[in-house]
Structure formats: C-alpha cells, structure tokens
Design an enzyme around this catalytic site. Sequence first.
Site, PDB file in Angstrom:
ATOM      1  CB  ALA A  17      -0.882  -0.014   1.240  1.00  0.00           C
ATOM      2  N   GLY A  37       0.758  -5.122   1.177  1.00  0.00           N
ATOM      3  CA  GLY A  37      -0.374  -5.241   0.256  1.00  0.00           C
ATOM      4  C   GLY A  37       0.043  -5.839  -1.081  1.00  0.00           C
ATOM      5  CD  GLU A  81      -2.428  -7.850   2.835  1.00  0.00           C
ATOM      6  OE1 GLU A  81      -3.388  -8.193   3.542  1.00  0.00           O
ATOM      7  OE2 GLU A  81      -1.944  -6.704   2.842  1.00  0.00           O
ATOM      8  CD  GLU A 137       0.881  -5.804   5.356  1.00  0.00           C
ATOM      9  OE1 GLU A 137       1.740  -6.666   5.663  1.00  0.00           O
ATOM     10  OE2 GLU A 137       0.147  -5.911   4.355  1.00  0.00           O
TER      11      GLU A 137
END
Length: 719
Positions: free
Chosen positions: A61, A100, A103, A123
């Site tokens: 992210a 992310g 992910e 994270e």
Amino acid sequence: MAQFTRVSRSVGLITLQNPPVNALSAVARQGIVDAVKRALSDPKVKSVVICGQNGIFCGGADIKEFGTNITGPPLVPMIHAIEASNKPVVAAIEGSAFGGGLELALGCHYRVAHSKAKLGLTEVTLGLLPAAGGTQRLPRLIGVPAALNLITTGRHVTAAEALQLGIVDQVTDHNAVDEAVKFALSVAGKSLDARRISTYPCPCPSDVDALFEEVMQKVRQSARGAIAPIACVQAVRAAATLPYSQGMEREQELMATLFTSGQARALQYCFFAQRAVGRWSMPSGARWDTSKPRSIHKAAVIGLGTMGRGIAVALAQTGLSVVAVETQEKQFMEAKKMVSGMMERGAKRHGTAPPLDKITYSQNIQAVADVDLVIEAVFEDMALKEKVFQQLSTICKQGTFLCTNTSALDVDHLASQTRNPELVVGMHFFAPAHVMKLLEVVYGPRSSPQAVATAMQLGKKMGKVSVAVGNCRGFVGNRMLKPYLEQALFLLEEGATPELVDGALEEFGFALGVFKMSDLSGLDVGWKVRKGDGLVEPGLASGPSARIRQGRRYSPLGDLLCEQGRFGQKTGQGWYRYDKPGSRVPRYDPWLHSFLEEYRTQHGIVARRIDQQEVLERCLYALINEGFRILEDGIAAGPEDIDIIYVFGYSWPRHRGGPMFYASMVGLAKVLERLEHYHQAHPDVPYMQPCNLLRRLVASGSPPVHKWKEAIKKLRSQL
Ligand SMILES: CCCCCC/C=C/CC(=O)SCCNC(=O)CCNC(=O)[C@H](O)C(C)(C)COP(=O)(O)OP(=O)(O)OC[C@H]1O[C@@H](n2cnc3c(N)ncnc32)[C@H](O)[C@@H]1OP(=O)(O)O
C-alpha cells in the site's frame, strides 16, 4: 498506473507502473481494477499475468496515503475480484512483494517468483496488520505456525523459502514475467476451484488454543509494548477459528484500531525518517546530492580491541580488502582468533563462505600506507589518538581518508594533527560494530563534503543506517545520554531503586533500563571520562559540597561503585549482582540497597516515594531537552536524525518513534511545562532548564515534527 497489454495472443499482461516501488496508491488501484475488468471482458484473453515495472512487483500500500483522506477503490474488494475471476491470474514476482503487494499476489491463483525476489507481510513493522486478506489467506495457504511467524515479525523471505513454505508455485532464474506468461498459457482453461485460497480450510494443529496462548505470550514479551504484533496474532487466530468471511471482518476491525494509533504513526514516521537521514546536509550547505563520494577498495582498522574487531569484520563482509593493525602482541594474537571466529559464525548464519582472506593482519602501522581509508579504533584517549593521527598523516598515501571511531572526543582536534584536516571525519560505530546498524558520521568544521559522502556511502555498503552529525562532545547519541544517566542517579539519591527506574523504562519500551544498560557497557567507562573531566573527587564523602561539582548538582554514586571495583557485568557486580563475572542475568542485590540507604543517611537525604511517571518525565524529558539543544546548535540537521540515532543505537522503542517524535506526540507545551516544573525544583541541574528552541517552538504554536526543520530555519533567520 497499470498498463494492460495482450501478449502471446491470449495472456492479458497487467503491469503496475507507479515508481519507485509500484506502491498501491489510489491511482494504481484504479488502474488495476480497470485492467482486470478489461482482461476479464476480453474474449481473446484466456489467462492473466500481473507484474510490476522496473523489476519490482509491488512495495505494498502507499504509506504516504495513510493519515490522509484515502480515495480510490479499496484493496480488499479489488483482490477479491481477482481471486473470483474465472480466468487464471498469475503473479510474476520480481524484486519485492511486500505488504499489500504480497496480499495482491495471494489473491492471484498462482505465483511465479524470480530467485532473487523477496516476499513478506511487512505491515507489522509499520504498526499495522495485513488487512487486505493477508491474515486470512496466508494461514490457509501455509499453515498457522508459519503464517504467525511471518505476520508477527514482518520478516522478508527469499524466493527459495517462499517455495518451500508453499507461498509461491515456481521459482525461476530467468525473466519472471516471461516464465509467468508461459505458466499462464499452461493453466488457461483449467479449473480454478482448488486455487482460491480464501476457500481453503485453515490447517491447524489439534490444540489451537494452547498454540495461540504460547505464541501470544512470546509475542507480548518481545513486542516491548507494541500493539500491532498482538493484533496480528488475534487476526490469525480468527483465520484458525472462524469462517473466512467472519475472519475478514475481524481483520478489518483490528486494522481499524491500529490504523489510527499513535504507534502506527510513530512506526511510519521511522520508515520515512530512516530514508530521510540519507539525504544529509551540512551547515556549510554541502549536501548528499551535490557531494560525490570516492570509491574505497582497501581500508584499514587501527586497534583491534572490541570495537576494532567488529569494524574489521563489518568491512570485510562488504568485500573490501582490510588491513587490521594491532601493535600489542597479546591483543594481536587474541584479535586474529576472535575476528576469524566472528566471520565464521556470521557466514554460517548466512550460509556463505567467511571472507577470511579479505583481512591481512599487521603489528606495524606502516602496513596502512596504500589504503584508501583508515578507521582508527584505539583506546579512547586523546593523547594516544593524537599520536596515531600524526603517524597516519605521514604514512598514508595522498588522499587517504582518516576516520576516528571515537565516541565523544573532538574530531576537529584530531584533524588538526594531520596535514589534510579535510580528509578527517568521525565514524562512530556502536558495539558490537559488525551487528549494530547505526553509524554516526561526524563532520568537523574542516571535513570536506567528499569525506562525509565517502563515509556515508561506506556505511551504507556495510548495511548501516548512517547519520551525518556535527562535532561536539558525545556527538548526538552520547551527548543526549548524559542528562538521561544523570537523572537516573538523582532519582536513586532521592529514593528510587535501580529496579524501579529500569522497570519504568522497560515498560516504556527500552530493551534494557538505564542501570542494566550501564552494567552491560561497564561502569568504569564513564568513570574514566568523569575522572578526565575532573569530576571525581574520592574522599569527599559527605557535607553539602559532596554532591556539587563544578557549580552544579552531581551524584557520585557511580564513582562510589567503581571505587568498590563494581564495574557491572564484567566484574559480576554493578547496579545489580550477577552469578559470576561475565554473567548476563541481573539479580536484586541487597548490598546495593543497603549502600543506597547508607548513602542517603550520610547525605541527610530523606527517601521519598517516586513513581514511574516521574522516572519517565525526568529521564526522558532531560534527554529530549538536550535533543532540542542539539537542533538549536545545528549539530543534527533535523529531528529525524536524532530519532534514527536513538532507535538504532540506543534501543529507543521504534513504536514510539524516537525521542523528538515522542516529544511531539506528548505535546511540546507539556514537555516544556514539566521541564520548567523540574527545573524549578532542581535549579542546580542545568540540563533541566528548558532549551530556547523548545520555548520558541511552543510559542510558535508547536508545529508537527515534520515541520520543525522549516520552523528552525525560520527562527534562525529571525535571530
Ligand atoms: C484503510 C487502508 C487499508 C489498507 C489495507 C492493506 C494494507 C496494506 C498495508 C501495506 O501494504 S503497508 C506497506 C507495506 N510495504 C512495506 O512495508 C514495504 C516498504 N518498502 C520497502 O521495504 C522498500 O522501500 C522496498 C520496497 C524494499 C524498496 O527498497 P529500496 O531500498 O529499493 O528503496 P527505498 O529507499 O526503501 O524506497 C524508495 C522510495 O520509495 C518509498 N517507498 C517505499 N515503499 C513505499 C510504500 N509502500 N509506500 C510509499 N512509498 C514507499 C520510500 O519512502 C523511498 O522514498 P523516499 O522519498 O526516499 O522516502
């Protein structure tokens, strides 16, 4: 931000394009959503590959978006849509797939990784948890214990380990995108029923409760007060005990708490601060982007005590040729053995060959004649260092950089002993030098920008986080430590115990409290310095002047312990008792407690109850106040430099962001008010007198920490 092309006739290739790390910003997410829609609706496309441009899959992210009003399509439904696709989607992982990014890859049906790729759900290191389904998919894919390990530590795994764990389906030494395209062609049209990780049952050991209890206990112990690792365990527990959709709800719930927490802000601040310190500047205007480092091929270390040995190992591990010089016979023989042992152990850990042939040893300082850079690491004694620098200046070839590993002495004075003072800088390593990540690069008024740039670049090569700082007694780290140590001693005088003070600091998040840390470092080190400063006056046992030196309050407690031969762990006695000299487990020492009581009686001090809050305020605010003075003096260019030094060199808890960030979180006005309060109570303690810069920042409305540099510049221009 995500390019769609059709390759090999039937493969839809989606390339993330968001330099430098293809982070999943709002625009990038929108790009992926659009490209996936296009791929799924194009009848010519039978399978899909997702990759990242410039050899990096995805850095996760976009951290810069956190704390802002996030727009654009959310990650969770985007990844669900990919997983739900009826055309196979293959992730082509090159470079990094973190947070992310991984992910996203877990939402794909297959993963092909380049052998040099690194993967991780990182994270937790940013105070978060993998909230795009990572806590629910990873345990389903690789089992609860392995997923817990990765998610609670955020550690990076190599492609080989990822293959072994079952995170990726194929590893290649060739172009990962080309291989992924071949893979996509081979699976086109095949059933995807068994490829959607969210539909997998979560493989669990039989006694799940016991497993989670044990892991939770371990995580709590190592988290030092950080909340994210604990939330990670709770989220994985949801994967193990709840259906996927409920697990996702729990993941989102836990993330919501973390997302707005002060700890997440602190950890994300540290992430950017760690990178910001590389963009160094000097008061002269010299900067990282305008100063060219020189390449170093051969380096030397002078003095093979504890520090010199570690530095020699760290240099050899970067692949440099190293000349290691020790003139004392006994130390020379011992050091050779120790250095080889250190390299062998390091190599074993990394599964590589020890770089033993990189080091040549000599007992003659003349052996450094042809090196490009020397790091002096002899005993911390100015007269000795002066002599070494005078010698080096005549022995070394023209242009050799001369660096000192002093932890506090005047770098400019050492420079004045040489013919070319512009070539002299401090390279202050932290023990053990081959392990600790921090390096203070100390520039004097005459250090050239090239010398600083070269030391900074060498530090980076050695895997250090290097921070450029100005020259003053103790530089940044040790200068700030002085008021911290001083307050700890005053607290003991007034009624605290080492256990109380250390307990408060450890609960705050330090790995070791101040007294345990002093025992570990050796109490004799500071004693020698205080003697050199004319502060130690044996025999001055009682009376009002016994606790005043050089016109200010002074605690002789540390000197009194040293007079008894209590130097800490190495002698088996210090602020604590140890089972034997060299033992590491501190134990309560009744002797010390009686000694403190006697001391107080002798000095007419009535012990009072001291609470944890007072310990924290006095120790930490005194340290922070000195940090503001350092900024005021221009010794550090900004708060990030100080914070990174404390996080990497002094075990300041990263989830509290470093001392200056912490001050901003507490509120500058509050810090100022407490310092004023303590200074009023202890007017003979100058360290407690609030620094002008702090006053002025408060008067200017307490700007947030990222605006301090600008505010300081403005305040300076008003003077
Ligand atoms: C409500 C929201 C719900 C969200 C749900 C999903 C949650 C997901 C959470 C995440 O994904 S958090 C992010 C996780 N990612 C990481 O932890 C990776 C961080 N980055 C790195 O480890 C490294 O940067 C790298 C990717 C390994 C590359 O290393 P390299 O040494 O090549 O370059 P750097 O100097 O580190 O970075 C270059 C440049 O890029 C900036 N940057 C890196 N990663 C990000 C990122 N994820 N977001 C924004 N910016 C990033 C970095 O700051 C550097 O720029 P700077 O200007 O020099 O600071």
